[in-house]
Design a protein around this motif. Structure first.
Motif, PDB file in Angstrom:
ATOM      1  N   ARG A  56      24.883 108.850 -19.687  1.00  0.00           N
ATOM      2  CA  ARG A  56      25.040 107.812 -20.729  1.00  0.00           C
ATOM      3  C   ARG A  56      25.683 106.572 -20.129  1.00  0.00           C
ATOM      4  N   THR A  57      25.066 106.035 -19.130  1.00  0.00           N
ATOM      5  CA  THR A  57      25.624 104.890 -18.412  1.00  0.00           C
ATOM      6  C   THR A  57      25.837 103.697 -19.337  1.00  0.00           C
ATOM      7  N   GLU A  58      24.858 103.405 -20.156  1.00  0.00           N
ATOM      8  CA  GLU A  58      24.984 102.249 -21.042  1.00  0.00           C
ATOM      9  C   GLU A  58      26.084 102.434 -22.071  1.00  0.00           C
ATOM     10  N   GLN A  59      26.164 103.649 -22.607  1.00  0.00           N
ATOM     11  CA  GLN A  59      27.223 103.928 -23.587  1.00  0.00           C
ATOM     12  C   GLN A  59      28.597 103.835 -22.937  1.00  0.00           C
ATOM     13  N   LEU A  60      28.690 104.298 -21.683  1.00  0.00           N
ATOM     14  CA  LEU A  60      29.960 104.219 -20.970  1.00  0.00           C
ATOM     15  C   LEU A  60      30.371 102.772 -20.750  1.00  0.00           C
ATOM     16  N   ARG A  61      29.364 101.947 -20.426  1.00  0.00           N
ATOM     17  CA  ARG A  61      29.664 100.534 -20.203  1.00  0.00           C
ATOM     18  C   ARG A  61      30.261  99.905 -21.468  1.00  0.00           C
ATOM     19  N   GLU A  98      34.069 110.495 -18.666  1.00  0.00           N
ATOM     20  CA  GLU A  98      33.812 110.838 -17.268  1.00  0.00           C
ATOM     21  C   GLU A  98      32.756 111.943 -17.144  1.00  0.00           C
ATOM     22  N   ASN A  99      32.768 112.900 -18.078  1.00  0.00           N
ATOM     23  CA  ASN A  99      31.821 114.017 -18.025  1.00  0.00           C
ATOM     24  C   ASN A  99      30.387 113.583 -18.340  1.00  0.00           C
ATOM     25  N   THR A 100      30.240 112.478 -19.053  1.00  0.00           N
ATOM     26  CA  THR A 100      28.896 112.051 -19.470  1.00  0.00           C
ATOM     27  C   THR A 100      28.447 110.767 -18.783  1.00  0.00           C
ATOM     28  N   VAL A 101      29.144 110.353 -17.719  1.00  0.00           N
ATOM     29  CA  VAL A 101      28.874 109.069 -17.096  1.00  0.00           C
ATOM     30  C   VAL A 101      27.454 108.964 -16.543  1.00  0.00           C
ATOM     31  N   ALA A 153      31.747 101.556 -23.837  1.00  0.00           N
ATOM     32  CA  ALA A 153      33.055 102.173 -24.087  1.00  0.00           C
ATOM     33  C   ALA A 153      34.138 101.533 -23.235  1.00  0.00           C
ATOM     34  N   LEU A 154      33.774 101.186 -21.989  1.00  0.00           N
ATOM     35  CA  LEU A 154      34.752 100.550 -21.106  1.00  0.00           C
ATOM     36  C   LEU A 154      35.125  99.160 -21.614  1.00  0.00           C
ATOM     37  N   LYS A 155      34.157  98.466 -22.204  1.00  0.00           N
ATOM     38  CA  LYS A 155      34.469  97.175 -22.805  1.00  0.00           C
ATOM     39  C   LYS A 155      35.458  97.346 -23.949  1.00  0.00           C
ATOM     40  N   ALA A 156      35.198  98.374 -24.757  1.00  0.00           N
ATOM     41  CA  ALA A 156      36.113  98.637 -25.876  1.00  0.00           C
ATOM     42  C   ALA A 156      37.496  99.018 -25.372  1.00  0.00           C
ATOM     43  N   GLU A 157      37.525  99.827 -24.280  1.00  0.00           N
ATOM     44  CA  GLU A 157      38.812 100.233 -23.710  1.00  0.00           C
ATOM     45  C   GLU A 157      39.576  99.031 -23.170  1.00  0.00           C
ATOM     46  N   LYS A 158      38.823  98.112 -22.547  1.00  0.00           N
ATOM     47  CA  LYS A 158      39.460  96.910 -22.018  1.00  0.00           C
ATOM     48  C   LYS A 158      40.080  96.092 -23.144  1.00  0.00           C
TER      49      LYS A 158
END
Length: 509
Positions: A260-265, A254-257, A267-272
């Motif tokens: 690092r938008t692409e990295q967050l995307r 959340e702090n780096t959203v 990461a969210l796939k991995a979280e899913k």
């Protein structure tokens, strides 16, 4: 010496009583024995008559038995022999076995006799040891596990993982309740959480909460709450995961959203994917644990109702059920603990040299208890003298998993073959079955965690074993592969690096 005169009565006992019966005179000589006793100690009918009682007692404890027998003769009252001690008998062939003995004195024609009722408790001892072993694994789980009264919420039992994370001793925790470690949760909240379970609208409740340690610090947790019973007492069972790392990870994202938008995307796939795996895992645990635990509870309850000698076969049946279900739970817990340690990188490998034949013999010996009617395991040829340099425990785990799968997915009256051969710088161990095989469309996913082929969904299993085997093999610079034909069977192969050149002459055949 004259035989015991009431032989007709003893003959009647032999037909209706499954326990062994011995009648001994004041000189500790056997004057009568029934069929069950003869069979238990492996003697022919009449062979025990006139023999000293101590031929049925191991030499190392004969002096103890003599003292017990003398004291019993002096007391002259019916009782259980050696209460609190582990009694042991010895068969004619020298094999020792555990037993329980009830002694009943009586007089006939001014002569003193003792009637001993003997029970072989070998299976009972094995069942107790198996259950103890399962509870040891339960207690060593890295997650926190709590069992508490469903009305007062006072803890009944807490595993070592919970004691370690909270900082309390077991003595302190048994005088505490759920509310003592959850400052934001009241008794009313707990009742609301349990109400859908009590009403059987839901099988489990999953929620996030906060635990308070003994030193006053807090940490976030995820709680998986279910209801169970200890005899007739309703209890709550909570498996609790420390999710500090997960929370920290989410906060960092959340702090780096913005940066690092692409990295967050990604990461969210991995979280899913992680959440999907978690959901599948929890569903699997619920199903795979609930059924055997229910069987164990039912069999344990029914055992208390079969109290007569004539009901021994029913007791044996339920003891066998308990052993089977505990063994199944033990295997599941071993798989879960292996995955957890692998994911956390906490597996320490120990490379040693050991004879291949020793390991295979141990694996096959354990697997023989699982064989279906008519199944056989064929040993590999020409393996004497082969010494392997590898982690012996991990190799045993991997080979056991492959052999157990071959048994489970093969029909009755079929063979499971073990083959050993060398190819280049690798030793290959094949486990060949002629069972269900793997459908072609499922084969690319066979080593994925929790994956079950479409043709075995109705067979008990977790989809964990092969994934664990592959991870261990890769960590040790080894491999596991397979070939399969749907409806014809499968061959799974362990590829073990060869470091000992002296083995080459023995395994090239």
């Amino acid at each position: 010496m004259e035989k015991f005169e009431e032989s007709n009565v003893l003959g009647m006992f032999s037909e209706v009583i499954s326990e062994g019966i011995l009648i001994v005179n004041a000189q500790q000589q056997i004057t009568a024995s029934n069929k069950a006793a003869n069979k238990m100690f492996a003697y022919q009918e009449g062979e025990l008559l006139g023999q000293p009682l101590d031929i049925l007692i191991p030499k190392r404890i004969k002096h103890k038995h003599s003292d017990l027998a003398d004291r019993f003769m002096d007391e002259g009252r019916a009782r259980q022999m050696g209460k609190g001690l582990d009694l042991v008998g010895i068969r004619k062939d020298g094999e020792e076995f555990p037993l329980e003995i009830s002694l009943n004195p009586f007089k006939m024609k001014e002569q003193q006799y003792v009637l001993a009722l003997i029970m072989d408790i070998t299976e009972k001892k094995k069942a107790e040891q198996t259950i103890d072993y399962w509870f040891q694994i339960f207690d060593e789980s890295l997650n926190e596990i709590y069992v508490f009264d469903a009305e007062s919420f006072v803890f009944i039992n807490v595993n070592q993982g919970a004691q370690r994370n909270l900082g309390y001793s077991i003595q302190e925790l048994t005088n505490m309740s759920v509310m003592d470690i959850k400052p934001e949760v009241s008794a009313d909240v707990m009742q609301r959480l349990l109400s859908p379970l009590i009403a059987k609208r839901r099988e489990k409740v999953i929620f996030e909460s906060v635990h308070q340690r003994k030193d006053g610090t807090h940490y976030p947790v995820e709680v998986h709450l279910q209801l169970s019973y200890i005899e007739k007492r309703r209890v709550g069972v909570a498996i609790v995961l420390d999710i500090t790392e997960r929370k920290n990870y989410t906060q960092q994202l959340e702090n780096t959203v913005e940066e690092r938008t692409e990295q967050l995307r990604e990461a969210l796939k991995a979280e899913k994917k992680l959440n999907e795996l978690k959901t599948k895992f929890l569903s699997l645990v619920s199903h795979e644990f609930k059924t055997p635990l229910s069987s164990i509870l039912t069999s344990t309850s029914l055992l208390t109702k079969y109290t007569t000698t004539e009901q021994q076969d029913k007791r044996d049946k339920h003891i066998a059920t308990i052993k089977s279900k505990v063994r199944y739970l033990d295997n599941i817990l071993t798989d879960f603990l292996s995955i957890e340690r692998l994911d956390l990188g906490k597996v320490n490998y120990a490379m040693t040299s050991f004879p291949l034949s020793k390991l295979i013999n141990e694996v096959v010996y354990d697997a023989n208890t699982l064989l279906k009617e008519g199944q056989r395991i064929q040993y590999p040829q020409n393996i004497d003298g082969i010494v392997i340099e590898f982690d012996e425990k991990i190799m045993g785990l991997a080979l056991s998993n492959l052999v157990h799968n071959a048994i489970k997915y093969s029909p009755e009256d079929s063979d499971i073959e073990l083959k050993v051969h060398q190819e280049g710088e690798q030793l290959k161990i094949d486990v060949v079955d002629h069972g269900l095989g793997v459908p072609e469309e499922d084969q690319p996913f066979i080593f994925d965690r929790y994956f079950r082929a479409t043709n075995v969904l109705t067979v008990q299993g977790t989809g964990i074993g092969l994934n664990t085997v592959r991870q261990h093999m890769h960590n040790l610079n080894a491999n596991v592969t397979f070939k399969s034909e749907f409806g014809r069977g499968s061959t799974f192969t362990l590829h073990i690096p060869i470091n000992n050149k002296e083995n080459e002459k023995d395994i090239t055949g």
